[in-house]
Design a protein around this motif. Structure first.
Motif, PDB file in Angstrom:
ATOM      1  N   VAL A  80       1.062  -1.398   0.313  1.00  0.00           N
ATOM      2  CA  VAL A  80       0.179  -0.095   0.064  1.00  0.00           C
ATOM      3  C   VAL A  80       0.949   0.861  -0.179  1.00  0.00           C
ATOM      4  O   VAL A  80       0.596   2.282  -1.098  1.00  0.00           O
ATOM      5  CB  VAL A  80      -0.681  -0.031   1.170  1.00  0.00           C
ATOM      6  N   TRP A  81       1.651   1.388   0.701  1.00  0.00           N
ATOM      7  CA  TRP A  81       2.432   2.263   0.925  1.00  0.00           C
ATOM      8  C   TRP A  81       3.529   2.106  -0.444  1.00  0.00           C
ATOM      9  O   TRP A  81       4.081   3.752  -0.709  1.00  0.00           O
ATOM     10  CB  TRP A  81       3.608   2.362   1.830  1.00  0.00           C
ATOM     11  N   VAL A  98      13.772  -0.985  10.450  1.00  0.00           N
ATOM     12  CA  VAL A  98      12.425  -1.760  10.053  1.00  0.00           C
ATOM     13  C   VAL A  98      10.909  -1.094  11.093  1.00  0.00           C
ATOM     14  O   VAL A  98      10.737   0.719  11.053  1.00  0.00           O
ATOM     15  CB  VAL A  98      12.418  -2.904  11.693  1.00  0.00           C
ATOM     16  N   GLU A  99       9.776  -1.171  10.956  1.00  0.00           N
ATOM     17  CA  GLU A  99       9.020  -0.465  10.931  1.00  0.00           C
ATOM     18  C   GLU A  99       8.408   0.145  12.236  1.00  0.00           C
ATOM     19  O   GLU A  99       8.849  -1.198  12.937  1.00  0.00           O
ATOM     20  CB  GLU A  99       7.484  -0.958  10.581  1.00  0.00           C
ATOM     21  N   ASN A 107      10.769   2.360   5.525  1.00  0.00           N
ATOM     22  CA  ASN A 107       9.576   2.071   5.336  1.00  0.00           C
ATOM     23  C   ASN A 107       8.783   2.181   6.526  1.00  0.00           C
ATOM     24  O   ASN A 107       8.749   1.510   7.391  1.00  0.00           O
ATOM     25  CB  ASN A 107       8.943   1.415   4.596  1.00  0.00           C
ATOM     26  N   GLY A 108       7.611   3.477   6.906  1.00  0.00           N
ATOM     27  CA  GLY A 108       7.040   2.919   8.368  1.00  0.00           C
ATOM     28  C   GLY A 108       7.219   2.441   9.563  1.00  0.00           C
ATOM     29  O   GLY A 108       6.823   2.101  11.117  1.00  0.00           O
ATOM     30  N   ILE A 129      10.372  14.427   6.560  1.00  0.00           N
ATOM     31  CA  ILE A 129      10.671  13.846   5.325  1.00  0.00           C
ATOM     32  C   ILE A 129       9.871  12.525   5.342  1.00  0.00           C
ATOM     33  O   ILE A 129      11.068  11.827   5.472  1.00  0.00           O
ATOM     34  CB  ILE A 129      12.283  14.079   4.851  1.00  0.00           C
ATOM     35  N   PRO A 130       8.947  12.767   4.832  1.00  0.00           N
ATOM     36  CA  PRO A 130       8.059  11.458   5.410  1.00  0.00           C
ATOM     37  C   PRO A 130       8.490   9.886   4.819  1.00  0.00           C
ATOM     38  O   PRO A 130       8.898  10.604   3.454  1.00  0.00           O
ATOM     39  CB  PRO A 130       6.687  11.020   5.026  1.00  0.00           C
ATOM     40  N   ASP A 131       8.266   8.669   5.093  1.00  0.00           N
ATOM     41  CA  ASP A 131       9.298   7.538   4.609  1.00  0.00           C
ATOM     42  C   ASP A 131       9.002   7.361   2.949  1.00  0.00           C
ATOM     43  O   ASP A 131       9.551   7.606   1.845  1.00  0.00           O
ATOM     44  CB  ASP A 131       8.561   6.216   4.934  1.00  0.00           C
TER      45      ASP A 131
END
Ligand code: NAD
Length: 419
Positions: free
Chosen positions: A90-91, A296-297, A318-319, A339-341
């Motif tokens: 989804v991301w 990791v998330e 990611n996440g 700064i979003p993933d």
């Protein structure tokens, strides 16, 4: 119970509904946008070095096919499950749409510890996984790439396995391959290089000079090690690093090249230093200008978000930040620039796209061309995100995700509902 369960998918779901509320997506459009188009689970029997046969669980989720083939990494990790793979797919969709790449998101992998098996066993797992996926992937259907626990060598095995079944060489079936087998110059460095480039843009935005700035990098693999190297080249001092074995902190700083040499020789950061060892959780809340989670998330949570002392949070992984943590960080928007993933680590998929295009055309570019084009795309996306965040007074993450979700929503609306 849903096929997609677990905390990582819940996180992707929560984020999606926040965006859907913000941009006013109707209830009956939400499932169509969020739920994956296809989810594949395969059993991969593998003969181990001791002669026994073990069966490993493999997954692939193809989130949407609205804009072109799906695209996404392959993760080898012990705890992998369908929920985590679906969330990552989804991301990827929002990330590709944000960067204006002609892809839907995908993700896949095998529930296995790649560090606990021999090289021959790793090759056997990789080939068997790709073999099981052959009916479901293809250069115009779904294109794989590396992610945690996989690398260029694994991509070469994937490409070879797929090609053997086709009876011809199909380099465009995966990206992140070695340059010698159809990969592109600059792909291995692309994600970390992109992270550092965006950190430089963020430093300009908030008025922070690179020289004398400090950074902490969590995760010292493809993304983290290259981000640390590139930041070091910019004059940033790397005061903290970690991997899954150990964490180090020293305000005097570490030499990224020496850390790299140690990892090349020993496989991990363990044993690099005795004096600088720190609790891995404490590392994230040490004072620094730039914090780069690249492992990791769900490492920035409600428990530590309020204690972060960085000025820039550059999400290489990611996440890495939970929605609860996001809520807390949102109250400190003036203090911590995120700064979003889906923006920060998008250098990887952007250069994967370049690799796919080059393979389809059999026309190859120099590393300088690749890196220049990468920077152009990152610059454009960064500016778009900042402009949207400012226009609507929302966080950078909300702005970035909204742009991605809107693009997919608009494409679905225009194509209509078949039949
Ligand atoms: P990698 O396997 O090359 O490296 C992962 C690193 O993280 C290793 O150093 C490992 O020891 C460390 N690590 C694992 N668990 C940890 C923990 N709990 N605490 C600290 N360190 C830990 O993986 P990668 O390709 O560098 O991917 C890292 C992250 O970046 C993942 O979230 C991945 O999805 C994301 N990402 C990767 C790419 C890419 O091109 N490789 C692109 C976009 C996003």
């Amino acid at each position: 119970m849903s096929l997609y369960s677990g905390p990582v998918f819940e996180m992707a779901q929560t984020q999606f509904h926040t965006i859907a509320d913000y941009i006013g997506i109707k209830a009956d459009e939400r499932d169509r946008l969020l739920l994956p188009k296809r989810a594949i689970a395969v059993s991969c029997p593998v003969r181990m070095d001791d002669g026994s046969v073990k069966v490993f669980q493999g997954y692939r989720v193809q989130h949407h096919l609205t804009l072109g083939p799906t695209k996404g990494g392959t993760r080898f990790s012990t705890s992998l499950d369908m929920g985590e793979v679906a969330a990552l797919a989804v991301w990827m969709s929002w990330k590709c749409a944000l960067a204006e790449l002609p892809y839907g998101g995908a993700k896949g992998g095998v529930a296995i510890d790649p560090n606990a098996i021999s090289k021959r066993e790793l090759e056997a797992v990789s080939r068997r996984y790709m073999q099981e996926m052959i009916p479901f992937v293809g250069p115009h259907t779904d294109v794989m790439a590396p992610d945690m626990g996989t690398n260029e060598q694994v991509m070469a095995w994937f490409m070879d396995t797929y090609s053997m079944y086709q009876g011809r060489t199909v380099t465009e079936i995966v990206t992140g391959k070695p340059v010698a087998s159809g990969g592109t110059a600059g792909r291995r460095e692309a994600t970390g290089r992109g992270v550092a480039f965006l950190v430089a843009r963020a430093m300009q935005t908030i008025g922070l000079a690179a020289s004398g700035a400090t950074a902490i990098v969590q995760g010292f693999g493809n993304v983290g090690a290259i981000a640390a190297h590139e930041l070091g080249q910019m004059g940033v001092r790397i005061v903290g690093v970690s991997d899954h074995t150990v964490a180090y902190y020293d305000p005097k700083g570490f030499d990224p090249e020496m850390l790299n040499a140690h990892v090349a020789q020993h496989g991990t950061l363990l044993g690099y230093s005795q004096q600088s060892i720190i609790d891995p959780a404490a590392l994230l809340i040490q004072r620094c200008d730039i914090l780069v989670p690249a492992a990791v998330e769900r490492v920035i949570t409600a428990a530590n978000a309020g204690q972060l002392k960085c000025r820039i949070l550059a999400e290489g992984a990611n996440g890495p930040t939970t929605p609860e943590a996001d809520g807390i960080l949102d109250q400190h928007r003036d203090r911590i620039f995120i700064i979003p993933d889906i923006l920060c680590n998008s250098g990887g998929v952007i250069v994967s796209y370049f690799e796919w295009v080059q393979d389809l055309q059999q026309f190859f570019w120099s590393e300088t061309e690749v890196t220049d084009k990468l920077k152009t795309l990152l610059n454009r996306t960064y500016s778009k995100v900042l402009a949207r965040a400012e226009r609507d007074n929302v966080s950078n993450r909300t702005a970035a995700m909204a742009i991605g979700v809107e693009k997919v929503r608009d494409a679905k609306r225009l194509r209509g509902l078949f039949p």
